[in-house]
Design a protein around this motif. Structure first.
Motif, PDB file in Angstrom:
ATOM      1  N   ASP A 219      35.424  36.888  35.969  1.00 48.93           N
ATOM      2  CA  ASP A 219      35.072  35.464  35.993  1.00 48.93           C
ATOM      3  C   ASP A 219      36.328  34.602  36.123  1.00 48.93           C
ATOM      4  N   LYS A 220      37.337  34.934  35.343  1.00 51.29           N
ATOM      5  CA  LYS A 220      38.578  34.150  35.358  1.00 51.29           C
ATOM      6  C   LYS A 220      39.237  34.192  36.731  1.00 51.29           C
ATOM      7  N   ALA A 221      39.235  35.365  37.357  1.00 51.68           N
ATOM      8  CA  ALA A 221      39.889  35.514  38.659  1.00 51.68           C
ATOM      9  C   ALA A 221      39.145  34.794  39.773  1.00 51.68           C
ATOM     10  N   SER A 222      37.856  34.578  39.612  1.00 54.39           N
ATOM     11  CA  SER A 222      37.037  34.021  40.698  1.00 54.39           C
ATOM     12  C   SER A 222      36.585  32.588  40.457  1.00 54.39           C
ATOM     13  N   THR A 223      36.885  32.019  39.307  1.00 55.98           N
ATOM     14  CA  THR A 223      36.444  30.658  38.999  1.00 55.98           C
ATOM     15  C   THR A 223      37.289  29.638  39.749  1.00 55.98           C
ATOM     16  N   LEU A 224      36.619  28.664  40.363  1.00 57.10           N
ATOM     17  CA  LEU A 224      37.286  27.563  41.059  1.00 57.10           C
ATOM     18  C   LEU A 224      36.930  26.245  40.379  1.00 57.10           C
ATOM     19  N   PRO A 225      37.728  25.193  40.600  1.00 57.42           N
ATOM     20  CA  PRO A 225      37.389  23.887  40.023  1.00 57.42           C
ATOM     21  C   PRO A 225      36.006  23.438  40.479  1.00 57.42           C
ATOM     22  N   LEU A 226      35.256  22.862  39.556  1.00 55.16           N
ATOM     23  CA  LEU A 226      33.906  22.422  39.875  1.00 55.16           C
ATOM     24  C   LEU A 226      33.929  21.098  40.636  1.00 55.16           C
ATOM     25  N   PRO A 227      33.030  20.918  41.613  1.00 55.13           N
ATOM     26  CA  PRO A 227      32.903  19.618  42.277  1.00 55.13           C
ATOM     27  C   PRO A 227      32.121  18.650  41.380  1.00 55.13           C
TER      28      PRO A 227
ATOM     29  N   TYR B  46      42.523  37.754  47.473  1.00 58.10           N
ATOM     30  CA  TYR B  46      43.463  38.755  46.959  1.00 58.10           C
ATOM     31  C   TYR B  46      43.493  38.760  45.432  1.00 58.10           C
ATOM     32  N   GLY B  47      43.402  37.585  44.814  1.00 58.36           N
ATOM     33  CA  GLY B  47      43.386  37.505  43.359  1.00 58.36           C
ATOM     34  C   GLY B  47      42.158  38.177  42.769  1.00 58.36           C
ATOM     35  N   ILE B  48      41.022  38.002  43.434  1.00 53.10           N
ATOM     36  CA  ILE B  48      39.793  38.646  42.966  1.00 53.10           C
ATOM     37  C   ILE B  48      39.900  40.162  43.127  1.00 53.10           C
ATOM     38  N   VAL B  49      40.430  40.603  44.250  1.00 56.60           N
ATOM     39  CA  VAL B  49      40.576  42.047  44.487  1.00 56.60           C
ATOM     40  C   VAL B  49      41.533  42.655  43.473  1.00 56.60           C
ATOM     41  N   ASP B  50      42.581  41.921  43.105  1.00 61.43           N
ATOM     42  CA  ASP B  50      43.496  42.414  42.063  1.00 61.43           C
ATOM     43  C   ASP B  50      42.733  42.659  40.764  1.00 61.43           C
ATOM     44  N   ALA B  51      41.855  41.710  40.396  1.00 64.08           N
ATOM     45  CA  ALA B  51      41.065  41.857  39.169  1.00 64.08           C
ATOM     46  C   ALA B  51      40.079  43.017  39.300  1.00 64.08           C
ATOM     47  N   LEU B  52      39.499  43.165  40.477  1.00 63.21           N
ATOM     48  CA  LEU B  52      38.582  44.286  40.706  1.00 63.21           C
ATOM     49  C   LEU B  52      39.313  45.620  40.611  1.00 63.21           C
ATOM     50  N   ASP B  53      40.531  45.665  41.137  1.00 59.37           N
ATOM     51  CA  ASP B  53      41.333  46.893  41.057  1.00 59.37           C
ATOM     52  C   ASP B  53      41.593  47.277  39.602  1.00 59.37           C
ATOM     53  N   ALA B  54      41.887  46.279  38.784  1.00 63.79           N
ATOM     54  CA  ALA B  54      42.172  46.551  37.376  1.00 63.79           C
ATOM     55  C   ALA B  54      40.947  47.131  36.677  1.00 63.79           C
TER      56      ALA B  54
END
Length: 341
Positions: free
Chosen positions: A316-324, A252-260
Motif C-alpha cells: 500500500d505504501k509503495a503504491s499510494t499516490l496523493p488523493l485528488p 519501479y517502486g511498486i515492483v521493488d516492494a513486490l520483490d521484497a
C-alpha cells in the motif's frame, strides 16, 4: 477455489476468471495480447475447470467477435459447468447505429453474443462503457427485458464513473428494473483510482467488482524493471499509449516492494499483485488472461494463501499516490468520511 457473491443477487462466482482478450488476435491491438485458437482455448478451459475456475469473460469487440466464437467452441458440451460473462456497447460493425447502449444496438449485440457463444443465456452481461447519448431508462429497460426473457441472468457495467453508476442504480430502483450488481473496472497496485469513488459506492450500494488488467496493463508481470528494457514480447510495445498512463519510476517502486514480498513468501511478483487485489473491499473476481498454459498456471498460484497485514501495508505504501480533490479534503474528516475497508 473460493467463491464470492455478486452484489445482492445470491449468485456466486470464483475469485478468478479467465479473460478471453487473448483469443483470436484478429488485429494488431489484440495480436499484442495473444492469438489463442480454438484448440488452445479448449486446453485453457480444461485447466481452468480442473482448478475450479469456472468463469470466463469476453466481449463482442474482442478480435471482432472471434473471442466469443472461440470461447463458445471451447465450452461446447459443458455449459452447465461454466459461468459466461460478456460485454457490449462499443462499435461493432460498420453501420451507423451499431454502437452504444440504445435498444437497437443492445438488442443486436446481445443476440449476436448469444449466437457466437452458442448458448441460450448469458450469466453476466455488462455494458462495456457508458453511453451519454442514450437515456439510462432506455438502456436499463432493454437489459431488463432480456433478464425477464431468461437470456441474461445478471447485469452489470464496465468503465463507469461514480455518477454514471449511481444514476443507473437510482433509475433501476425508481422504475423497478434489473440493477447493476457488478462493475468490471480497471484496478491494480499501479492503478488505484478505483478506490476514490467507485469502491465506496460499491460498498454502499452492494455492487461487486470484477477487476480487469489486474497487472497494471502488463507492468506488474515482474519483467518490467528499473534499468532494463521492456521485454521484446511485452504488449506494452504496441499498447502502452492505449492504456492507463503510469510514470516509470512509480512502477519501479511498486515492483521493488513486490520483490521484497516475493522473497518473504516464495511467490512470484504477479501472484503477489493478484493476491493483493483479492483482499481489497468489493472485489469478487479478478480476470486473468494468459498467452499460454504456463502463464495461466502461474496466475492460478495467486489463490489459496494470503498476504500478511505487514506485507499489505508495505505494498500500500509503495503504491499510494496523493488523493485528488475532494478526496484529500474528506480524508481530513475521516470520522464522517472513513476510507473504504
Amino acid at each position: 477455489m473460493e467463491y464470492r457473491l455478486l452484489g445482492e443477487t445470491g449468485f456466486k462466482v470464483p475469485v478468478l476468471s479467465l479473460g478471453t482478450a487473448t483469443f483470436g488476435g484478429s488485429n494488431d491491438f489484440f495480436k499484442a495480447w495473444g492469438c489463442t485458437d480454438a484448440d488452445g482455448a479448449r486446453s485453457l478451459v480444461d485447466i481452468a475447470l480442473e482448478a475450479g475456475v469456472s468463469m470466463f469473460d469476453s466481449a463482442d469487440v474482442y478480435s471482432d467477435g472471434m473471442a466469443e466464437e472461440i470461447l463458445g467452441k471451447a465450452i461446447a458440451g459443458r455449459r452447465s459447468q461454466v459461468i459466461v460473462s460478456t460485454k457490449g456497447t462499443f462499435q461493432f460493425g460498420s453501420e451507423v447505429n451499431s454502437v452504444g447502449s440504445t435498444r437497437h444496438h443492445l438488442t443486436e449485440a446481445i443476440n449476436g453474443s448469444l449466437k457466437r457463444l452458442n448458448v441460450d443465456y448469458i450469466d453476466i452481461y455488462q455494458l462495456h462503457g457508458f453511453d451519454a447519448l442514450t437515456r439510462v431508462e432506455e438502456t436499463l429497460r432493454t437489459l431488463d427485458d432480456f433478464v425477464r426473457a431468461g437470456k441474461i441472468r445478471v447485469i452489470g457495467c464496465s468503465n463507469f464513473s461514480g455518477w454514471h453508476l449511481m444514476k443507473s442504480l437510482a433509475v433501476s430502483d425508481r422504475e423497478g428494473l434489473a440493477r447493476h450488481s457488478v462493475h468490471q473496472a480497471y484496478y491494480s497496485l499501479a492503478g488505484r483510482d478505483f478506490e476514490h469513488e467507485l469502491m465506496p459506492l460499491g460498498l454502499d450500494q452492494k455492487v461487486s467488482t470484477m477487476v480487469w488488467s489486474p497487472l497494471g496493463w502488463g507492468r506488474l508481470t515482474g519483467r518490467v524493471r528499473r534499468g532494463s528494457p521492456v521485454p521484446a514480447n511485452s504488449r506494452l510495445h504496441k499498447t502502452a499509449d492505449m492504456g492507463p498512463p503510469v510514470a516509470d519510476e512509480y512502477v519501479y517502486g511498486i515492483v521493488d516492494a513486490l520483490d521484497a514480498v516475493a522473497k518473504e513468501t516464495g511467490k512470484s511478483v504477479p501472484q503477489i499483485a493478484l493476491n493483493w487485489l483479492l483482499q481489497r473491499p468489493t472485489v469478487a473476481n479478478v480476470i486473468v488472461g494468459a498467452r499460454d498454459e504456463k502463464q495461466f498456471r502461474e496466475n492460478l498460484g495467486s489463490v489459496g494463501w494470503s498476504l500478511s497485514a505487514e506485507q499489505i501495508a508495505a505494498l500500500d505504501k509503495a503504491s499510494t499516490l496523493p488523493l485528488p480533490y475532494p478526496y484529500w479534503h474528506q480524508r481530513g474528516f475521516a470520522g464522517r468520511n472513513p476510507p473504504p475497508v
